[in-house]
Design a protein around this motif. Structure first.
Motif, short mmCIF file in Angstrom:
data_model
loop_
_atom_site.label_atom_id
_atom_site.label_comp_id
_atom_site.label_asym_id
_atom_site.label_seq_id
_atom_site.Cartn_x
_atom_site.Cartn_y
_atom_site.Cartn_z
N PHE A 131 61.86 53.46 13.68
CA PHE A 131 61.51 54.85 13.95
C PHE A 131 62.10 55.78 12.88
CE2 PHE A 131 62.64 58.67 16.74
CZ PHE A 131 61.40 59.27 16.59
N VAL A 132 63.36 55.53 12.51
CA VAL A 132 63.99 56.33 11.45
C VAL A 132 63.25 56.14 10.13
CG1 VAL A 132 66.11 56.69 10.11
CG2 VAL A 132 66.25 56.29 12.57
N ASP A 133 62.86 54.91 9.84
CA ASP A 133 62.09 54.64 8.61
C ASP A 133 60.77 55.40 8.60
OD1 ASP A 133 63.97 52.96 7.47
OD2 ASP A 133 63.12 51.14 8.35
N GLU A 134 60.13 55.51 9.75
CA GLU A 134 58.88 56.27 9.83
C GLU A 134 59.12 57.73 9.45
OE1 GLU A 134 56.84 55.86 13.58
OE2 GLU A 134 57.35 53.73 13.70
N GLY A 135 60.26 58.27 9.89
CA GLY A 135 60.59 59.65 9.55
C GLY A 135 60.82 59.83 8.07
N ILE A 136 61.42 58.82 7.43
CA ILE A 136 61.65 58.89 5.99
C ILE A 136 60.32 58.86 5.24
CG2 ILE A 136 62.63 57.66 4.00
CD1 ILE A 136 64.85 56.65 5.89
N LYS A 137 59.43 57.99 5.67
CA LYS A 137 58.14 57.85 4.99
C LYS A 137 57.21 59.03 5.25
CE LYS A 137 58.41 52.80 5.20
NZ LYS A 137 57.93 51.57 5.88
N ALA A 138 57.44 59.73 6.35
CA ALA A 138 56.56 60.84 6.71
C ALA A 138 56.67 61.99 5.72
CB ALA A 138 56.88 61.34 8.12
N GLN A 139 57.88 62.18 5.15
CA GLN A 139 58.14 63.24 4.17
C GLN A 139 57.64 64.59 4.69
OE1 GLN A 139 56.57 61.84 0.42
NE2 GLN A 139 58.20 60.35 0.18
N ALA A 140 56.55 65.10 4.15
CA ALA A 140 56.09 66.45 4.52
C ALA A 140 55.48 66.48 5.92
CB ALA A 140 55.09 66.96 3.50
N GLY A 141 54.91 65.38 6.36
CA GLY A 141 54.23 65.38 7.66
C GLY A 141 55.16 65.08 8.81
N THR A 142 56.12 65.97 9.03
CA THR A 142 57.15 65.72 10.05
C THR A 142 56.95 66.56 11.31
OG1 THR A 142 58.56 67.38 8.99
CG2 THR A 142 58.86 65.08 8.31
N GLU A 143 55.83 67.28 11.41
CA GLU A 143 55.63 68.17 12.55
C GLU A 143 55.64 67.42 13.87
OE1 GLU A 143 53.61 67.91 10.00
OE2 GLU A 143 53.73 69.80 8.89
N GLU A 144 55.06 66.22 13.87
CA GLU A 144 55.00 65.44 15.12
C GLU A 144 56.39 65.07 15.60
OE1 GLU A 144 52.67 61.53 16.93
OE2 GLU A 144 52.37 62.12 14.83
N PHE A 145 57.29 64.76 14.66
CA PHE A 145 58.67 64.43 15.02
C PHE A 145 59.37 65.66 15.62
CE2 PHE A 145 57.50 61.36 11.81
CZ PHE A 145 58.08 60.18 12.25
N ALA A 146 59.15 66.80 15.00
CA ALA A 146 59.78 68.04 15.47
C ALA A 146 59.26 68.42 16.86
CB ALA A 146 59.54 69.17 14.48
N ARG A 147 57.96 68.21 17.09
CA ARG A 147 57.39 68.53 18.41
C ARG A 147 57.98 67.61 19.48
NH1 ARG A 147 52.54 69.50 15.39
NH2 ARG A 147 51.85 67.34 15.69
N ALA A 148 58.16 66.34 19.14
CA ALA A 148 58.77 65.42 20.10
C ALA A 148 60.19 65.85 20.44
CB ALA A 148 58.77 63.99 19.53
#
Length: 347
Positions: free
Chosen positions: A227-244
């Motif tokens: 899950f942490v790796d997904e956040g690293i790879k997301a880079q600019a597209g992090t809105e979904e993480f912030a909404r969660a």
């Protein structure tokens, strides 16, 4: 840019003078107070008796403000927080020499139990030996947050770091969101389990993971690391993480109102994903009933275990199943099964 150089020789007293300019607790660090007073006094013993002390690594932000420099101070400790903490506490008279301390230069001196101030007043040569000890410090110069995080992990690779401690030093949005969740009053005032090894961050990571996935998933270490790796790879597209994380905060606010301060029901981090999802899926108007239900449920489980132990006939099989599922606390099926049992009994 990433450079590591040996710091020009500086005495312990010089570093103590820099105390207000040193961030001892940057985000990637372990939490303090892991060393016992005995361990800390042993370090002072080693210094006074001339033994080698492992290197300390500090980030030097004098050459430009890196993103990781959240405190605005010139230095941030990458590795060596416990050593520096013990040294500074001895200077501040918060730490004393061990009662059985022996100074090998002159074993006749009785120095056991003395503070630094005691040494200054009665044994200035010994105090001077401590103050003028040259600590081996490595200066790390970088404007790359990931490099400092990576160095911390590499330096501690052979040490027993917890998954949460390693994860906290990783890049991407997820570690920061986890730290934000841990600042919530639920974690600050309601949990009763220890947080010295970032157990709260490990628990928060599990809650954020199940919220992000949208259902109770397995919360084992590999799943959280992925899950942490997904956040690293997301880079600019992090809105979904912030909404969660925002949704998670809403549920934590409800939980903070449901549970009491240092609640005995929260003495262990293991059940948190189950309690989180159970409360998340329960209408908010029922919140006032939840804690009393959980207290009653815990008592029923205890009584049922005793009944099963003595071979009673009226054992509650559903409670026995809950206890069986509880043994695999991070397994997806275990979390789902326990949530289902809680829902049924709550209704």
């Amino acid at each position: 840019m990433f450079e590591v150089h040996t710091f020009d020789p500086k005495t312990l007293s010089w570093w103590f003078d820099q105390l207000d300019n040193i961030d001892l607790d940057p985000p990637y660090q372990r939490r303090g107070k892991l060393w016992s007073d005995r361990d800390r006094a042993f370090l002072i013993d080693s210094i006074l008796n001339g033994y080698d002390v492992p290197k300390v690594y500090v980030a030097d932000f004098a050459f430009g403000r890196a993103q990781l420099n959240t405190s605005g101070k010139q230095y941030a400790v990458i590795d060596g927080k416990q050593r520096l903490g013990a040294i500074f506490d001895f200077f501040s008279n918060k730490l004393r020499l061990a009662d059985n301390f022996e100074w090998t230069v002159n074993p006749e001196l009785r120095l056991g139990g003395l503070s630094y101030n005691d040494l200054l007043q009665n044994h200035p040569k010994v105090a001077s030996r401590f103050a003028n000890f040259n600590l081996s410090v490595m200066r790390v110069i970088t404007d790359d947050e990931g490099k400092i995080n990576e160095l911390f992990v590499r330096l501690n690779r052979s040490k027993p770091l917890t998954g949460a401690e390693v994860r906290n030093a990783m890049g991407g949005i997820v570690p920061q969101l986890i730290r934000d969740l841990c600042a919530h009053r639920f974690f600050a005032t309601r949990i009763k389990f220890s947080t010295e090894r970032r157990q709260d961050q490990n628990a928060a990571a599990k809650l954020l993971l199940v919220e992000f996935r949208g259902n109770p998933v397995g919360t084992q270490k590999p799943n959280i690391d992925r899950f942490v790796d997904e956040g690293i790879k997301a880079q600019a597209g992090t809105e979904e993480f912030a909404r969660a994380a925002s949704r998670c905060i809403e549920v934590l606010s409800r939980m903070a109102d449901i549970f009491s301060e240092r609640d005995p029901l929260l003495s262990s981090a293991g059940p948190l994903p189950v309690l989180y999802w159970f409360i998340r899926e329960t209408p908010p108007e029922k919140d006032k009933l939840i804690r009393s239900f959980l207290v009653k449920f815990a008592k029923e489980r205890r009584d049922n275990k005793l009944l099963a132990k003595v071979g009673g006939r009226n054992v509650d099989n559903e409670l026995a199943l809950y206890d069986q599922l509880d043994r695999s606390t991070d397994n997806q099926g275990s979390i789902e099964g326990r949530v289902d049992i809680l829902r049924r009994r709550f209704k």
